[in-house]
Design a protein around this motif. Structure first.
Motif, PDB file in Angstrom:
ATOM      1  N   PRO A 183       0.807  -1.218   0.000  1.00 14.24           N
ATOM      2  CA  PRO A 183       0.000   0.000   0.000  1.00 14.24           C
ATOM      3  C   PRO A 183       0.841   1.270   0.000  1.00 14.24           C
ATOM      4  CG  PRO A 183      -0.795  -1.512   1.660  1.00 14.24           C
ATOM      5  CD  PRO A 183       0.464  -2.084   1.120  1.00 14.24           C
ATOM      6  N   GLY A 184       1.974   1.237   0.695  1.00 15.43           N
ATOM      7  CA  GLY A 184       2.837   2.417   0.716  1.00 15.43           C
ATOM      8  C   GLY A 184       3.387   2.751  -0.661  1.00 15.43           C
ATOM      9  N   LEU A 185       3.820   1.727  -1.391  1.00 14.09           N
ATOM     10  CA  LEU A 185       4.336   1.976  -2.740  1.00 14.09           C
ATOM     11  C   LEU A 185       3.249   2.424  -3.701  1.00 14.09           C
ATOM     12  CD1 LEU A 185       6.921  -0.912  -3.194  1.00 14.09           C
ATOM     13  CD2 LEU A 185       7.361   1.512  -2.776  1.00 14.09           C
ATOM     14  N   LEU A 186       2.051   1.864  -3.580  1.00 15.92           N
ATOM     15  CA  LEU A 186       0.936   2.319  -4.418  1.00 15.92           C
ATOM     16  C   LEU A 186       0.630   3.789  -4.161  1.00 15.92           C
ATOM     17  CD1 LEU A 186      -1.652  -0.609  -4.265  1.00 15.92           C
ATOM     18  CD2 LEU A 186      -0.503   0.253  -6.287  1.00 15.92           C
ATOM     19  N   ALA A 187       0.541   4.163  -2.896  1.00 10.78           N
ATOM     20  CA  ALA A 187       0.236   5.554  -2.561  1.00 10.78           C
ATOM     21  C   ALA A 187       1.374   6.488  -2.960  1.00 10.78           C
ATOM     22  CB  ALA A 187      -0.058   5.685  -1.072  1.00 10.78           C
ATOM     23  N   LEU A 188       2.617   6.060  -2.761  1.00 13.31           N
ATOM     24  CA  LEU A 188       3.751   6.906  -3.172  1.00 13.31           C
ATOM     25  C   LEU A 188       3.784   7.099  -4.679  1.00 13.31           C
ATOM     26  CD1 LEU A 188       6.667   5.749  -0.859  1.00 13.31           C
ATOM     27  CD2 LEU A 188       5.513   7.965  -0.880  1.00 13.31           C
ATOM     28  N   ALA A 189       3.446   6.066  -5.436  1.00 16.71           N
ATOM     29  CA  ALA A 189       3.389   6.215  -6.896  1.00 16.71           C
ATOM     30  C   ALA A 189       2.321   7.224  -7.292  1.00 16.71           C
ATOM     31  CB  ALA A 189       3.117   4.860  -7.548  1.00 16.71           C
ATOM     32  N   ALA A 190       1.162   7.176  -6.641  1.00 17.74           N
ATOM     33  CA  ALA A 190       0.108   8.147  -6.940  1.00 17.74           C
ATOM     34  C   ALA A 190       0.531   9.562  -6.548  1.00 17.74           C
ATOM     35  CB  ALA A 190      -1.181   7.769  -6.227  1.00 17.74           C
ATOM     36  N   ILE A 191       1.247   9.702  -5.437  1.00 15.13           N
ATOM     37  CA  ILE A 191       1.726  11.018  -5.012  1.00 15.13           C
ATOM     38  C   ILE A 191       2.732  11.570  -6.015  1.00 15.13           C
ATOM     39  CG2 ILE A 191       3.135  12.199  -3.268  1.00 15.13           C
ATOM     40  CD1 ILE A 191       1.763  10.389  -1.180  1.00 15.13           C
ATOM     41  N   VAL A 192       3.656  10.735  -6.465  1.00 11.88           N
ATOM     42  CA  VAL A 192       4.680  11.180  -7.425  1.00 11.88           C
ATOM     43  C   VAL A 192       4.048  11.559  -8.758  1.00 11.88           C
ATOM     44  CG1 VAL A 192       6.640  10.358  -8.796  1.00 11.88           C
ATOM     45  CG2 VAL A 192       6.589   9.960  -6.342  1.00 11.88           C
ATOM     46  N   ILE A 193       3.122  10.747  -9.243  1.00  7.90           N
ATOM     47  CA  ILE A 193       2.495  11.043 -10.537  1.00  7.90           C
ATOM     48  C   ILE A 193       1.657  12.306 -10.450  1.00  7.90           C
ATOM     49  CG2 ILE A 193       0.798  10.216 -12.209  1.00  7.90           C
ATOM     50  CD1 ILE A 193       1.842   7.384 -11.601  1.00  7.90           C
ATOM     51  N   SER A 194       0.902  12.471  -9.375  1.00  8.06           N
ATOM     52  CA  SER A 194       0.096  13.689  -9.257  1.00  8.06           C
ATOM     53  C   SER A 194       0.969  14.918  -9.043  1.00  8.06           C
ATOM     54  CB  SER A 194      -0.939  13.554  -8.140  1.00  8.06           C
ATOM     55  OG  SER A 194      -0.312  13.407  -6.893  1.00  8.06           O
ATOM     56  N   ALA A 195       2.091  14.783  -8.329  1.00  7.27           N
ATOM     57  CA  ALA A 195       3.008  15.921  -8.170  1.00  7.27           C
ATOM     58  C   ALA A 195       3.666  16.273  -9.495  1.00  7.27           C
ATOM     59  CB  ALA A 195       4.068  15.602  -7.124  1.00  7.27           C
ATOM     60  N   TRP A 196       3.992  15.273 -10.284  1.00  2.60           N
ATOM     61  CA  TRP A 196       4.578  15.546 -11.596  1.00  2.60           C
ATOM     62  C   TRP A 196       3.573  16.257 -12.485  1.00  2.60           C
ATOM     63  CZ3 TRP A 196       2.962  13.713 -16.384  1.00  2.60           C
ATOM     64  CH2 TRP A 196       3.793  14.050 -17.453  1.00  2.60           C
ATOM     65  N   TYR A 197       2.331  15.810 -12.431  1.00  5.40           N
ATOM     66  CA  TYR A 197       1.320  16.429 -13.280  1.00  5.40           C
ATOM     67  C   TYR A 197       1.019  17.858 -12.840  1.00  5.40           C
ATOM     68  CZ  TYR A 197      -2.707  17.089 -16.178  1.00  5.40           C
ATOM     69  OH  TYR A 197      -3.566  17.579 -17.113  1.00  5.40           O
ATOM     70  N   ALA A 198       1.039  18.124 -11.544  1.00  6.28           N
ATOM     71  CA  ALA A 198       0.749  19.465 -11.029  1.00  6.28           C
ATOM     72  C   ALA A 198       1.932  20.402 -11.144  1.00  6.28           C
ATOM     73  CB  ALA A 198       0.300  19.381  -9.575  1.00  6.28           C
ATOM     74  N   SER A 199       3.101  19.894 -11.458  1.00  4.36           N
ATOM     75  CA  SER A 199       4.308  20.710 -11.543  1.00  4.36           C
ATOM     76  C   SER A 199       4.228  21.679 -12.717  1.00  4.36           C
ATOM     77  CB  SER A 199       5.527  19.797 -11.707  1.00  4.36           C
ATOM     78  OG  SER A 199       6.656  20.546 -12.047  1.00  4.36           O
ATOM     79  N   PRO A 200       4.561  22.944 -12.478  1.00  2.82           N
ATOM     80  CA  PRO A 200       4.537  23.905 -13.591  1.00  2.82           C
ATOM     81  C   PRO A 200       5.722  23.739 -14.539  1.00  2.82           C
ATOM     82  CG  PRO A 200       5.247  24.990 -11.587  1.00  2.82           C
ATOM     83  CD  PRO A 200       4.862  23.577 -11.215  1.00  2.82           C
ATOM     84  N   ASN A 201       6.730  22.991 -14.158  1.00  4.58           N
ATOM     85  CA  ASN A 201       7.936  22.842 -14.971  1.00  4.58           C
ATOM     86  C   ASN A 201       7.901  21.642 -15.901  1.00  4.58           C
ATOM     87  OD1 ASN A 201       9.007  25.029 -13.633  1.00  4.58           O
ATOM     88  ND2 ASN A 201       9.974  23.766 -12.074  1.00  4.58           N
TER      89      ASN A 201
END
Length: 133
Positions: A104-122
Motif C-alpha cells: 500500500p505504501g508503494l501504491l500511494a507513493l506512486a500516486a503522489i509522485v504522478i500527481s506531483a509531476w502532473y501538477a508541476s509547472p515545470n
C-alpha cells in the motif's frame, strides 16, 4: 493548502485507483499466500480487528492525501496508517507487516509522485508541435 482545478481531479482519480487496487488486491494476495504457504498467524491469535481498522484507515487516507498540496502533509497522512500497521503487526506477524506496509505504501507513493509531476509547472507539454519550429 489544497489542490485546485485539473491537478485536483487527476490526484483524486489516482488515489481512488490506489484505493480500488488496495481493496481488490489485499484479499487476493492473502488468499494466494494462504493457498501456497499456509496461514501466517499463530494458533488462537487473530488480527482481524487490527487488519479491519488498518484497511479502512488506508482507504480513508487516500482522499485526504489527494486534496492536500504540500508534500510533507501528504507523506504525514500516509505515515499514519503505515505506523499503525507497524505498531500492530511488528511483533507477532512480520510477514503481514511487510504485506500491509510495502504494497500500500508503494501504491500511494506512486500516486503522489504522478500527481506531483502532473501538477508541476515545470513539466513539458504532452506533445510538442514541431511544425512551427
Amino acid at each position: 493548502m489544497f489542490l485546485r482545478g485539473k491537478p485536483l481531479l487527476i490526484a483524486v482519480l489516482l488515489h481512488l485507483l490506489v484505493a480500488l487496487l488496495y481493496w481488490s488486491l489485499i484479499p487476493l494476495g492473502m488468499n494466494w499466500y494462504r493457498d501456497n504457504f499456509g496461514f501466517t498467524s499463530h494458533r488462537d491469535i487473530g488480527l482481524g480487528i487490527a487488519q479491519f481498522h488498518l484497511f479502512w484507515m488506508f482507504l480513508g487516507a487516500q482522499p485526504l492525501i489527494a486534496v492536500l498540496r504540500p508534500l510533507f502533509a501528504k507523506l504525514f497522512v500516509l505515515a499514519i496508517p503505515l505506523a499503525f500497521a507497524t505498531w500492530t503487526l511488528m511483533h507477532n506477524h512480520p510477514l503481514r507487516l511487510l504485506y500491509f506496509t510495502v504494497g500500500p505504501g508503494l501504491l500511494a507513493l506512486a500516486a503522489i509522485v504522478i500527481s506531483a509531476w502532473y501538477a508541476s509547472p515545470n513539466r513539458l507539454p504532452a506533445a510538442m508541435d514541431t511544425a512551427n519550429a
